[in-house]
Design a protein around this motif. Structure first.
Motif: not given
Ligand SMILES: Nc1ncnc2c1ncn2[C@@H]1O[C@H](COP(=O)(O)OP(=O)(O)OP(=O)(O)O)[C@@H](O)[C@H]1O
Length: 258
Positions: A185-207
């Motif tokens: 969803l984050i990838l789709t929104l970034r691609n569709a809306l041109g968002l910039t995303v700052f994501m704090v995460t421990h999730d290796l899959d997300s990284l």
């Protein structure tokens, strides 16, 4: 490819009493990228996020948003600038006495001056954009699953059409399928809306799946900020353990095979 820095953090210092969290920390966030921010527990990832969005006043340093020094601006201008940022807090931070629709409509009423009716209509659009079914708007936060809470919080973060969204551990507490769906969803929104995303995460899959760059917080500063494959090779004991431990290797392999 030339990169435009839309957020520049320079010489940031944060201290709480005797606890020095950041010393002389520098970081850039480039337009259109998804930046993953990682680091051991207590290295100050959330404090960094809060400093950038104006919820924590650092003891020294500059946070430049869209070329303007946030900390030096008069309150009204600062607030206008902060409205270009959307935040998804850990745990969601939804108002329990409001329905999902009312939660998402609230910033539209308070900050954009929309009527309740218009705000609620627009809230429905944001909820759909975040992948929620039409009936979700009538629910109260207590009846939502963990994945739905994240999506409602995302819809609220997107309410004012921000340029940048800040996500504090968005996949924490989700099962692997829910977490993978959220990454997409984050990838789709970034691609569709041109968002910039700052994501704090421990999730290796997300990284590995979603991030264009990863910034590693260590020793009170950003140790390295680069493409995932380069960061994984960086010569540092914490980074080696993190990326080359069993979970790190499994996450990398899963992305290679997908
Ligand atoms: N408002 C505050 N008052 C005092 N100390 C604080 C405050 N906010 C954060 N800290 C301290 O700052 C340090 C960094 O906290 P922070 O929550 O940013 O870490 P983190 O890297 O996000 O950790 P985690 O991965 O466990 O969520 C911790 O030692 C924390 O206790």
């Amino acid at each position: 490819m030339s990169r435009t820095s839309i957020i520049e953090v320079r010489g940031l210092c944060n201290r709480f009493g005797r606890n020095s969290v950041h010393e002389d920390l520098d970081l850039d966030l480039y337009r259109g990228e998804i930046l993953g921010v990682v680091g051991g527990s207590g290295t100050g990832k959330s404090v960094l996020l809060r400093s950038i969005v104006g919820l924590n006043r650092p003891v020294a340093g500059e946070v430049r948003l869209f070329g303007q020094n946030l900390l030096a601006l008069p309150a009204a201008e600062r607030s206008r600038l902060e409205q270009r940022l959307g935040v998804l807090f850990q745990g969601g931070a939804l108002f329990s006495s409001l329905t999902v629709r009312e939660n998402v409509a609230l910033p539209l009423i308070e900050h954009a001056g929309l009527s309740r009716r218009d705000a609620e209509e627009l809230a429905e659009v944001k909820l759909a954009l975040s992948g929620l079914a039409p009936h979700a708007g009538d629910l109260y936060p207590a009846s939502l699953s963990g994945g739905m809470v994240k999506r409602v919080s995302l819809a609220r973060a997107l309410a004012l059409d921000p340029d940048v969204v800040f996500l504090d551990e968005p996949t924490a507490g989700l099962d692997p399928i829910g977490a993978a769906a959220f990454d997409q969803l984050i990838l789709t929104l970034r691609n569709a809306l041109g968002l910039t995303v700052f994501m704090v995460t421990h999730d290796l899959d997300s990284l590995w799946t979603a991030c264009d760059r990863i910034a590693v917080l260590s020793q009170k500063r950003v140790l390295v900020a680069d493409e995932p494959a380069k960061v994984a090779q960086y010569d540092d004991p914490w980074i080696r353990d993190y990326f080359n431990g069993p979970r790190g290797r499994a996450a990398y392999q899963a992305v290679q095979e997908s």
